[in-house]
Write a protein that holds these residues in place. Sequence first.
Motif, short mmCIF file in Angstrom:
data_model
loop_
_atom_site.label_atom_id
_atom_site.label_comp_id
_atom_site.label_asym_id
_atom_site.label_seq_id
_atom_site.Cartn_x
_atom_site.Cartn_y
_atom_site.Cartn_z
N UNK A 1 5.73 10.57 -5.43
CA UNK A 1 6.75 11.48 -4.94
C UNK A 1 7.95 11.46 -5.87
N UNK A 2 8.34 10.27 -6.36
CA UNK A 2 9.50 10.18 -7.26
C UNK A 2 9.23 10.94 -8.55
N UNK A 3 8.02 10.87 -9.08
CA UNK A 3 7.68 11.61 -10.29
C UNK A 3 7.81 13.11 -10.03
N UNK B 1 5.41 3.55 -12.90
CA UNK B 1 6.36 2.47 -12.61
C UNK B 1 7.76 3.05 -12.59
N UNK B 2 8.50 2.77 -11.53
CA UNK B 2 9.87 3.26 -11.39
C UNK B 2 9.94 4.78 -11.56
N UNK C 1 12.63 -0.78 -19.08
CA UNK C 1 12.26 0.45 -18.36
C UNK C 1 13.38 0.87 -17.41
N UNK C 2 14.00 -0.09 -16.74
CA UNK C 2 15.10 0.24 -15.83
C UNK C 2 16.31 0.81 -16.54
N UNK C 3 16.47 0.54 -17.83
CA UNK C 3 17.62 1.04 -18.57
C UNK C 3 17.39 2.43 -19.16
N UNK C 4 16.17 2.96 -19.05
CA UNK C 4 15.87 4.28 -19.63
C UNK C 4 16.57 5.39 -18.86
N UNK C 5 17.07 6.39 -19.58
CA UNK C 5 17.73 7.52 -18.91
C UNK C 5 16.73 8.39 -18.13
N UNK C 6 17.24 9.23 -17.25
CA UNK C 6 16.40 10.07 -16.39
C UNK C 6 15.52 11.01 -17.21
N UNK D 1 0.81 -1.21 0.00
CA UNK D 1 0.00 0.00 0.00
C UNK D 1 0.85 1.27 0.00
N UNK D 2 2.02 1.26 0.62
CA UNK D 2 2.84 2.46 0.68
C UNK D 2 3.59 2.69 -0.64
N UNK D 3 3.55 1.74 -1.57
CA UNK D 3 4.28 1.85 -2.83
C UNK D 3 3.76 3.01 -3.68
N UNK D 4 2.45 3.18 -3.76
CA UNK D 4 1.84 4.20 -4.61
C UNK D 4 2.29 5.62 -4.28
N UNK D 5 2.25 6.08 -3.01
CA UNK D 5 2.69 7.44 -2.71
C UNK D 5 4.18 7.66 -3.00
N UNK D 6 5.00 6.61 -2.82
CA UNK D 6 6.44 6.74 -3.10
C UNK D 6 6.65 7.01 -4.59
#
Length: 185
Positions: A9-11, A92-93, A63-68, A1-6
Motif C-alpha cells: 500500500x505504501x508503494x 522495504x520501507x 535506506x531510511x535516509x533516502x529521499x522520497x 503477516x500484516x506487514x506485507x500488505x502495508x
Amino acid sequence: MSFFPIILRRISIIRPACRQAGITTMQCIILAAGEGQRMRPLTLKTPKPLLLVNGKPLLEHIINSLPIQITEIILVIGYLGGQIKNYFGDNFQGKKISYVFQKEFLGTYKALELCRPLLGTGLFLLMYADDLHSPASLKKMTDKKDLAILVKEVPDPRPIASVLVNDDGTVKEIEEKPKNPKSNL
C-alpha cells in the motif's frame, strides 16, 4: 503477516504522491557485495551491511535516509548476500528492492554494469552500503536533476579518493587512492 500488505500500500501511495507533487521518481543502486575484510571477525558470519549500528543494520540506516524520490532500490550483493536478501525482501520501507549478484569484485564500474538491465532511462543514485549520509545531503543531490557527487573535505584523502573541482563547482578529476592528492575533497 500484516506487514506485507502495508508495504504494498505504501508503494502504491508514494509513486502517485510523487507524480502529483511533480517529483520525479528515481532508482538507487547500493553496492553491498564486499566481504568487509577490515571488519573481521565481525564479518565472518554477517555481511558488513547487516552489522548493527545503534540497534539497526547499517544498510537499514542508509535506506531510511533516502529521499522520497527514491522508490526503487537495486542492491548489488555478493558475500553472504542471502542474508541481506532475507532481511530486506522485495519491498522495504515502501521501496521496491531488486537484487543483482556480483561474483567477482572488479570495481565500482563492473558492479554498476551488472545493474544496467534493471536501470530505467532517468537519473539514478549510486551509493555504497557502508557510507552514511545525511538525508538533507541526499535530498539536495536528488533535487539537482543533474549529475552530482557528494564529497567531504578530509585531512588525508590518500586511503580513499581525491576530487578536484573547477571554479564553477563541476568535477574536473577523480583520483582513487592518490599518492599525492590534488585536493582534500
